[in-house]
Design a protein around this motif. Structure first.
Motif, PDB file in Angstrom:
ATOM      1  N   LEU A   1     -53.859 -22.375  66.228  1.00  0.00           N
ATOM      2  CA  LEU A   1     -55.196 -21.367  66.337  1.00  0.00           C
ATOM      3  C   LEU A   1     -54.642 -20.128  66.446  1.00  0.00           C
ATOM      4  O   LEU A   1     -54.217 -19.631  67.339  1.00  0.00           O
ATOM      5  N   VAL A   2     -54.726 -19.314  65.260  1.00  0.00           N
ATOM      6  CA  VAL A   2     -53.951 -17.973  65.082  1.00  0.00           C
ATOM      7  C   VAL A   2     -54.999 -17.051  65.424  1.00  0.00           C
ATOM      8  O   VAL A   2     -56.068 -16.837  64.931  1.00  0.00           O
ATOM      9  N   PRO A   3     -54.684 -16.140  66.407  1.00  0.00           N
ATOM     10  CA  PRO A   3     -55.527 -15.017  66.898  1.00  0.00           C
ATOM     11  C   PRO A   3     -55.678 -13.766  66.033  1.00  0.00           C
ATOM     12  O   PRO A   3     -54.636 -13.833  65.221  1.00  0.00           O
ATOM     13  N   GLY A   4     -56.430 -12.911  66.094  1.00  0.00           N
ATOM     14  CA  GLY A   4     -56.623 -11.775  65.508  1.00  0.00           C
ATOM     15  C   GLY A   4     -57.837 -10.895  65.777  1.00  0.00           C
ATOM     16  O   GLY A   4     -58.781 -11.422  66.645  1.00  0.00           O
TER      17      GLY A   4
ATOM     18  N   LEU B   1     -58.527   0.521  62.229  1.00  0.00           N
ATOM     19  CA  LEU B   1     -59.506  -0.569  62.178  1.00  0.00           C
ATOM     20  C   LEU B   1     -59.445  -1.499  63.485  1.00  0.00           C
ATOM     21  O   LEU B   1     -60.516  -1.856  63.855  1.00  0.00           O
ATOM     22  N   ARG B   2     -58.395  -1.346  64.009  1.00  0.00           N
ATOM     23  CA  ARG B   2     -58.197  -2.403  65.389  1.00  0.00           C
ATOM     24  C   ARG B   2     -59.213  -1.473  66.413  1.00  0.00           C
ATOM     25  O   ARG B   2     -59.842  -1.989  67.217  1.00  0.00           O
TER      26      ARG B   2
ATOM     27  N   LEU C   1     -60.216 -18.287  64.637  1.00  0.00           N
ATOM     28  CA  LEU C   1     -61.580 -18.427  65.549  1.00  0.00           C
ATOM     29  C   LEU C   1     -62.054 -16.861  65.453  1.00  0.00           C
ATOM     30  O   LEU C   1     -61.527 -16.081  65.906  1.00  0.00           O
ATOM     31  N   ALA C   2     -63.233 -16.694  64.803  1.00  0.00           N
ATOM     32  CA  ALA C   2     -63.604 -15.177  64.920  1.00  0.00           C
ATOM     33  C   ALA C   2     -65.203 -15.139  65.039  1.00  0.00           C
ATOM     34  O   ALA C   2     -65.821 -16.066  64.589  1.00  0.00           O
TER      35      ALA C   2
ATOM     36  N   ILE D   1     -55.756  -8.846  60.698  1.00  0.00           N
ATOM     37  CA  ILE D   1     -55.188  -7.837  61.555  1.00  0.00           C
ATOM     38  C   ILE D   1     -55.174  -8.082  62.879  1.00  0.00           C
ATOM     39  O   ILE D   1     -56.126  -8.712  63.479  1.00  0.00           O
ATOM     40  N   GLY D   2     -53.812  -8.553  63.497  1.00  0.00           N
ATOM     41  CA  GLY D   2     -53.967  -8.853  64.795  1.00  0.00           C
ATOM     42  C   GLY D   2     -53.766  -7.861  65.769  1.00  0.00           C
ATOM     43  O   GLY D   2     -54.363  -6.701  65.439  1.00  0.00           O
ATOM     44  N   PHE D   3     -53.079  -8.030  66.864  1.00  0.00           N
ATOM     45  CA  PHE D   3     -53.302  -7.056  67.905  1.00  0.00           C
ATOM     46  C   PHE D   3     -52.245  -6.181  67.816  1.00  0.00           C
ATOM     47  O   PHE D   3     -52.075  -5.130  69.011  1.00  0.00           O
ATOM     48  N   GLY D   4     -51.136  -5.843  66.967  1.00  0.00           N
ATOM     49  CA  GLY D   4     -50.164  -5.140  66.892  1.00  0.00           C
ATOM     50  C   GLY D   4     -49.024  -5.474  67.246  1.00  0.00           C
ATOM     51  O   GLY D   4     -47.969  -4.704  67.100  1.00  0.00           O
TER      52      GLY D   4
END
Length: 191
Positions: free
Chosen positions: A122-125, A7-8, A156-157, A135-138
């Protein structure tokens, strides 16, 4: 359900195909929605990552926070023990490029910010669902950091990063809100 790594890769391709002008325009729409939120207006200390294209641009968010006399804290990852700490950032010269062109604070020039001082994170993903799962960057850095974080979590997306359902693990922690270029999802309202 597809594996997270697959998915990433798919989402990286989608985002990588964005042209600069629509990326900039959509980033601005997301920023404007964030700035008008009560979470932004109420927070005095904001935790934010330094984005890289094609992530939602955070440089304008950091600059706006400084303009509004808010404190900004950015993360530094420590791969040895997979930990992460946030440091107060007062200007962009306090950043250095580390692995994968990531920018992180130069720890000798900045002060560490205690977790309980971070009012808005601000949580990235890469991929999100309406329940606030991501799902983050791993690397798992944010999953570990958020375990005992009690402040407000917003992601933020771009709208194309939203999916019906994200595969979750027992340790995944949902965010409270997701701000996209089209709509703001309140993830505290369970369907």
């Amino acid at each position: 359900m597809k594996e997270k790594s697959l998915l990433r890769e798919e989402m990286k391709k989608i985002l990588g195909g964005m042209d600069r002008s629509s990326h900039d325009m959509q980033s601005k729409e997301i920023q404007d929605r964030l700035f008008s939120s009560t979470e932004w207006q109420d927070a005095q200390t904001i935790a934010v990552t330094i984005s890289r294209f094609p992530e939602v641009d955070t440089e304008a968010i950091i600059t706006r926070a400084w303009d509004e006399e808010k404190k900004v804290a950015v993360p530094k990852c420590f791969p040895k023990d997979k930990s992460m700490h946030f440091y107060y950032l007062e200007n962009f010269n306090q950043l250095e490029s580390v692995y994968f062109r990531l920018k992180e604070p130069i720890v000798t020039e900045v002060e560490m910010c205690p977790k309980d001082k971070l009012e808005l994170m601000l949580v990235p993903g890469l991929i999100f669902d309406e329940e606030g799962y991501r799902i983050g960057f791993g690397g798992g850095y944010f999953d570990r950091y958020l375990v005992d974080y009690t402040g407000y979590k917003v992601s933020l997306a771009f709208s194309q990063q939203m999916v019906k359902k994200v595969p979750t693990d027992h340790y995944d922690i949902p965010v409270h809100k997701i701000v996209t270029n089209e709509v703001v999802y309140d993830c505290t309202i369970r369907k």
